[in-house]
Design an enzyme around this catalytic site. Sequence first.
Site, PDB file in Angstrom:
ATOM      1  N   ARG A 141       0.313  -7.228 -21.931  1.00 18.63           N
ATOM      2  CA  ARG A 141      -0.419  -6.891 -23.159  1.00 18.63           C
ATOM      3  C   ARG A 141       0.295  -5.803 -23.972  1.00 18.63           C
ATOM      4  NH1 ARG A 141      -3.899  -2.868 -23.379  1.00 18.63           N
ATOM      5  NH2 ARG A 141      -5.456  -4.120 -24.501  1.00 18.63           N
ATOM      6  N   GLU A 154       0.239  -8.975   8.337  1.00 14.49           N
ATOM      7  CA  GLU A 154       0.174  -7.539   8.604  1.00 14.49           C
ATOM      8  C   GLU A 154       1.227  -6.738   7.848  1.00 14.49           C
ATOM      9  OE1 GLU A 154      -2.048  -5.668  10.410  1.00 14.49           O
ATOM     10  OE2 GLU A 154      -3.183  -7.535  10.376  1.00 14.49           O
ATOM     11  N   ASP A 164      -5.599   2.475 -26.426  1.00 15.23           N
ATOM     12  CA  ASP A 164      -6.261   2.222 -25.148  1.00 15.23           C
ATOM     13  C   ASP A 164      -6.465   3.505 -24.363  1.00 15.23           C
ATOM     14  OD1 ASP A 164      -6.530  -0.478 -25.396  1.00 15.23           O
ATOM     15  OD2 ASP A 164      -4.616  -0.931 -24.443  1.00 15.23           O
ATOM     16  N   PRO A 189       0.805  -1.227   0.000  1.00 12.91           N
ATOM     17  CA  PRO A 189       0.000   0.000   0.000  1.00 12.91           C
ATOM     18  C   PRO A 189       0.835   1.273   0.000  1.00 12.91           C
ATOM     19  CG  PRO A 189      -0.877  -1.575   1.584  1.00 12.91           C
ATOM     20  CD  PRO A 189       0.446  -2.117   1.122  1.00 12.91           C
TER      21      PRO A 189
END
Length: 248
Positions: free
Chosen positions: A153, A116, A168, A89
Amino acid sequence: MKIDILSLFPEMFKGPLTQSIVGKAIEKQLLDVEVTDFRDYTTNKQRHVDDTPYGGGAGMLLQAQPIYDALDAIAAKNDGLGKVILLDPAGRKFDQKVAEELSQEKHLTFICGHYEGYDERIRERVTDEISLGDFVLTGGELGAMVVIDATVRLLPDVLGNRESALGDSFSMGLLEYPQYTRPADFRGMKVPEVLTSGNHQKIAEWRNKEALRRTYERRPDLLENYELSAQEEKWLREFKTLEVNADE
């Protein structure tokens, strides 16, 4: 491209990475993926890879030893690790630009965590920390799959049509323009006439304008760093005028 993945749940990757575009890339030998269960490298008799944090606190942390030994084994087998990516994160937010950067690499190694968090010393082996956004998953596996799919991709010859990747959303800085296929009239909803006109210049202009319109309406934040052409500036003023008139 070679991709190594360190995970406690290697079975999670067997389905997703053998299907669709990623699976085809492996079949074409454009991509080599290997998943390592780093539990196999623990020296703990109970095969534990986690322990309580020094100083106290809730939860458990992944130990450095199994990760280090697994990375050493991969490095010895492949003459290096390439970029070592920690799904965390605290990492930089993943976007199309990051995918494009990663697609230029020959070797990527992903570390998928659980519990954790990590023993901080694991970060000494990491070159890039990546986050999918401001939310928490139960592990790094799903995050790694997303990053791998978006990156693979973009590799040469993976997509049948190179223009697919170039057009895209986000690749050009704008969201993708609306697209249609047969029939031209579906339940009274008709394809814009310009798309059936055969005039490629007009079609390109329409697509550019509609991509800008969609971006302005749905993701105006993307325009903050987008360099508008003179024509796009004119269209943007038009959109804003129409918006003001609609509110009156």
